[in-house]
Design a protein around this motif. Structure first.
Motif, PDB file in Angstrom:
ATOM      1  N   TYR A   1    -112.039  46.607  93.280  1.00 10.88           N
ATOM      2  CA  TYR A   1    -111.296  46.081  92.134  1.00 10.88           C
ATOM      3  C   TYR A   1    -111.464  47.018  90.949  1.00 10.88           C
ATOM      4  O   TYR A   1    -112.564  47.505  90.687  1.00 10.88           O
ATOM      5  N   GLY A   2    -110.363  47.257  90.258  1.00 12.04           N
ATOM      6  CA  GLY A   2    -110.378  48.095  89.063  1.00 12.04           C
ATOM      7  C   GLY A   2    -109.681  47.381  87.931  1.00 12.04           C
ATOM      8  O   GLY A   2    -108.904  46.442  88.145  1.00 12.04           O
ATOM      9  N   LEU A   3    -109.945  47.831  86.723  1.00 12.25           N
ATOM     10  CA  LEU A   3    -109.386  47.197  85.536  1.00 12.25           C
ATOM     11  C   LEU A   3    -108.951  48.279  84.559  1.00 12.25           C
ATOM     12  O   LEU A   3    -109.705  49.220  84.286  1.00 12.25           O
TER      13      LEU A   3
ATOM     14  N   LEU B   1    -111.396  55.641  92.356  1.00 14.88           N
ATOM     15  CA  LEU B   1    -110.885  54.411  91.746  1.00 14.88           C
ATOM     16  C   LEU B   1    -110.065  54.721  90.493  1.00 14.88           C
ATOM     17  O   LEU B   1    -108.997  54.140  90.277  1.00 14.88           O
ATOM     18  N   TYR B   2    -110.528  55.649  89.680  1.00 18.30           N
ATOM     19  CA  TYR B   2    -109.807  56.055  88.466  1.00 18.30           C
ATOM     20  C   TYR B   2    -108.400  56.559  88.816  1.00 18.30           C
ATOM     21  O   TYR B   2    -107.413  56.152  88.200  1.00 18.30           O
ATOM     22  N   LYS B   3    -108.306  57.425  89.815  1.00 17.56           N
ATOM     23  CA  LYS B   3    -107.000  57.966  90.212  1.00 17.56           C
ATOM     24  C   LYS B   3    -106.086  56.862  90.737  1.00 17.56           C
ATOM     25  O   LYS B   3    -104.879  56.862  90.463  1.00 17.56           O
ATOM     26  N   ASN B   4    -106.647  55.913  91.464  1.00 19.24           N
ATOM     27  CA  ASN B   4    -105.844  54.802  91.959  1.00 19.24           C
ATOM     28  C   ASN B   4    -105.354  53.909  90.822  1.00 19.24           C
ATOM     29  O   ASN B   4    -104.216  53.424  90.855  1.00 19.24           O
ATOM     30  N   ILE B   5    -106.189  53.674  89.816  1.00 14.25           N
ATOM     31  CA  ILE B   5    -105.766  52.871  88.662  1.00 14.25           C
ATOM     32  C   ILE B   5    -104.625  53.580  87.926  1.00 14.25           C
ATOM     33  O   ILE B   5    -103.628  52.960  87.546  1.00 14.25           O
ATOM     34  N   LYS B   6    -104.767  54.888  87.716  1.00 11.09           N
ATOM     35  CA  LYS B   6    -103.707  55.643  87.044  1.00 11.09           C
ATOM     36  C   LYS B   6    -102.399  55.581  87.844  1.00 11.09           C
ATOM     37  O   LYS B   6    -101.324  55.405  87.269  1.00 11.09           O
ATOM     38  N   THR B   7    -102.485  55.688  89.147  1.00  6.49           N
ATOM     39  CA  THR B   7    -101.299  55.588  90.003  1.00  6.49           C
ATOM     40  C   THR B   7    -100.689  54.191  89.897  1.00  6.49           C
ATOM     41  O   THR B   7     -99.466  54.047  89.789  1.00  6.49           O
ATOM     42  N   GLY B   8    -101.532  53.179  89.896  1.00  9.09           N
ATOM     43  CA  GLY B   8    -101.052  51.808  89.757  1.00  9.09           C
ATOM     44  C   GLY B   8    -100.346  51.586  88.432  1.00  9.09           C
ATOM     45  O   GLY B   8     -99.292  50.933  88.377  1.00  9.09           O
TER      46      GLY B   8
ATOM     47  N   SER C   1    -104.476  45.029  76.072  1.00  6.73           N
ATOM     48  CA  SER C   1    -103.547  44.674  77.141  1.00  6.73           C
ATOM     49  C   SER C   1    -104.217  45.147  78.419  1.00  6.73           C
ATOM     50  O   SER C   1    -104.612  46.319  78.520  1.00  6.73           O
ATOM     51  N   ARG C   2    -104.376  44.254  79.397  1.00 10.21           N
ATOM     52  CA  ARG C   2    -105.135  44.606  80.597  1.00 10.21           C
ATOM     53  C   ARG C   2    -104.381  44.297  81.874  1.00 10.21           C
ATOM     54  O   ARG C   2    -103.638  43.323  81.960  1.00 10.21           O
ATOM     55  N   VAL C   3    -104.646  45.153  82.857  1.00 10.32           N
ATOM     56  CA  VAL C   3    -104.122  44.967  84.200  1.00 10.32           C
ATOM     57  C   VAL C   3    -105.287  45.131  85.162  1.00 10.32           C
ATOM     58  O   VAL C   3    -106.029  46.109  85.096  1.00 10.32           O
ATOM     59  N   GLY C   4    -105.456  44.142  86.038  1.00  7.13           N
ATOM     60  CA  GLY C   4    -106.479  44.218  87.077  1.00  7.13           C
ATOM     61  C   GLY C   4    -105.842  44.637  88.388  1.00  7.13           C
ATOM     62  O   GLY C   4    -104.698  44.269  88.683  1.00  7.13           O
ATOM     63  N   PHE C   5    -106.567  45.408  89.166  1.00  7.12           N
ATOM     64  CA  PHE C   5    -106.050  45.901  90.444  1.00  7.12           C
ATOM     65  C   PHE C   5    -107.005  45.555  91.569  1.00  7.12           C
ATOM     66  O   PHE C   5    -108.220  45.613  91.404  1.00  7.12           O
TER      67      PHE C   5
ATOM     68  N   ASN D   1     -95.457  50.866  85.087  1.00  7.07           N
ATOM     69  CA  ASN D   1     -94.569  51.371  84.031  1.00  7.07           C
ATOM     70  C   ASN D   1     -93.154  51.609  84.558  1.00  7.07           C
ATOM     71  O   ASN D   1     -92.175  51.307  83.875  1.00  7.07           O
ATOM     72  N   TRP D   2     -93.034  52.157  85.763  1.00  8.21           N
ATOM     73  CA  TRP D   2     -91.711  52.349  86.363  1.00  8.21           C
ATOM     74  C   TRP D   2     -91.052  51.009  86.640  1.00  8.21           C
ATOM     75  O   TRP D   2     -89.858  50.830  86.406  1.00  8.21           O
ATOM     76  N   LEU D   3     -91.824  50.059  87.129  1.00  6.31           N
ATOM     77  CA  LEU D   3     -91.287  48.743  87.425  1.00  6.31           C
ATOM     78  C   LEU D   3     -90.780  48.056  86.159  1.00  6.31           C
ATOM     79  O   LEU D   3     -89.679  47.508  86.142  1.00  6.31           O
ATOM     80  N   GLU D   4     -91.555  48.113  85.090  1.00  9.98           N
ATOM     81  CA  GLU D   4     -91.140  47.497  83.828  1.00  9.98           C
ATOM     82  C   GLU D   4     -89.943  48.225  83.227  1.00  9.98           C
ATOM     83  O   GLU D   4     -89.109  47.613  82.576  1.00  9.98           O
TER      84      GLU D   4
END
Length: 136
Positions: free
Chosen positions: A101-103, A43-50, A89-93, A55-58
């Motif tokens: 679900y990750g945060l 889950l940690y690796k997926n959150i980092k990838t997300g 600043s938070r992002v939920g996945f 960041n690329w999108l923004e």
């Protein structure tokens, strides 16, 4: 056979049964901890990838404000939501392949200090369970 010998053998047998049960519980706990670490690492690796994708999108389209619960982006593997918080600043996945679900939380401190947080959470992004991962 004397009663004292029989009593001593009984105490020894009880001790061996107790020790065996204790060892089994210890190995069950170790297996559960290993399983949790494996799931948390994934889950940690997926959150980092997300977060890398966000960041690329923004970077490409510019930063914009989102309402609480608004979808920031979605792809075949995940959905990212803006999550309001008083300090971070938070992002939920939601990760479709993991069905979890990750945060992610980011807090900017004084100067160059910043703090990142990674959590396992529920669908409403209210429950926070800190992730254990290899980079800790």
């Amino acid at each position: 056979m004397e009663w004292s010998t029989i009593a001593l053998l009984m105490v020894g047998a009880v001790f061996l049964v107790w020790w065996n049960q204790r060892e089994e519980k210890g190995s069950e706990r170790a297996e559960a901890a290993s399983d949790r670490l494996k799931r948390d690492n994934s889950l940690y690796k997926n959150i980092k990838t997300g977060m890398r994708e966000i960041n690329w999108l923004e970077r490409d389209r510019g930063f914009r404000r989102h309402r609480n619960g608004e979808v920031i982006f979605e792809n075949a593997h995940m959905i990212a939501y803006h999550v309001e918080h008083f300090a971070e600043s938070r992002v939920g996945f939601y990760f479709k392949d993991l069905n979890e679900y990750g945060l992610y939380g980011f807090f900017a401190g004084n100067g160059d200090d910043f703090f990142e947080s990674y959590y396992r959470t529920d669908k409403a992004f209210q429950d926070e369970g800190r992730l254990l991962h290899d980079e800790d």
